[in-house]
Structure formats: structure tokens, C-alpha cells
Motif scaffolding. Structure first.
Motif, mmCIF file in Angstrom:
data_model
loop_
_atom_site.group_PDB
_atom_site.id
_atom_site.type_symbol
_atom_site.label_atom_id
_atom_site.label_comp_id
_atom_site.label_asym_id
_atom_site.label_seq_id
_atom_site.Cartn_x
_atom_site.Cartn_y
_atom_site.Cartn_z
ATOM 1 N N GLU A 1 0.896 4.005 -3.022
ATOM 2 C CA GLU A 1 0.621 5.416 -2.754
ATOM 3 C C GLU A 1 1.806 6.302 -3.131
ATOM 4 N N ASP B 1 -4.118 9.139 5.899
ATOM 5 C CA ASP B 1 -3.454 8.939 4.605
ATOM 6 C C ASP B 1 -3.287 10.237 3.815
ATOM 7 N N HIS C 1 0.839 -1.204 0.000
ATOM 8 C CA HIS C 1 0.000 0.000 0.000
ATOM 9 C C HIS C 1 0.876 1.258 0.000
ATOM 10 N N TRP D 1 4.579 6.553 -1.508
ATOM 11 C CA TRP D 1 5.235 7.091 -0.326
ATOM 12 C C TRP D 1 6.615 6.478 -0.182
#
Length: 89
Positions: A29, A64, A25, A31
Motif C-alpha cells: 500500500e 484503509d 500489505h 504506507w
């Protein structure tokens, strides 16, 4: 120059104490940017970033939507520190 240590997703999952889905995840994203996106190979910097994100979420309750803003500020701070250290040499 020392080459970065590369670890696969399962190793990073064990090191960080997180499910692989959580790390995936973070990658989806954007990140965390693995050294090798195809093989999902991560280095020490990626592991530190994963741990930071996890701490932000779990210890500080960051949602988030705020994560990319905080990561951007951390990246800017690291850039300034790196450049000031380089300039002082």
C-alpha cells in the motif's frame, strides 16, 4: 553519524507481533517504504510506522482509506518539528 539498524521481515514480524502478510500489505500500500525493497529490510523508522498503522487500525478503528491521510499529516508534523528544532539551534 550512526547507521540505521536494518532488520529483515521475519524479525520485524516478531518485534511488532504481526503476521508477515500484514507487513507486506503495508508495504504494498506504500504506507511503509523499506530501506531495501528487494530484501524487505526495514529500519527503526519503518517499525515505528508499522506499529502506528497497527494502532490506528486496531485501537481506533481507522479504515484503509484513511491511513494514507493520517500518515501524510504525521509526516508533515514531523517535518515541521524537525525544521523548528533545526532553526532554534
Amino acid at each position: 553519524m550512526k547507521l540505521p539498524l536494518r532488520r529483515n521481515l521475519d524479525d520485524v514480524s516478531r518485534i511488532c507481533g504481526l503476521e508477515t502478510d500484514t507487513i507486506i500489505h503495508f508495504i504494498q500500500e506504500e504506507w511503509v517504504s523499506p530501506i531495501d525493497i528487494e530484501l524487505k529490510m526495514l529500519d527503526e523508522e519503518d517499525i515505528c510506522r508499522i506499529l502506528l498503522i497497527h494502532d490506528l487500525q486496531e485501537k481506533f478503528g481507522v479504515n484503509d482509506e484513511a491511513i494514507p491521510i493520517i500518515l501524510h499529516l504525521v509526516d508533515q508534523l514531523n517535518y515541521v518539528i524537525h525544521n523548528s528544532e533545526r532553526d532554534s539551534l
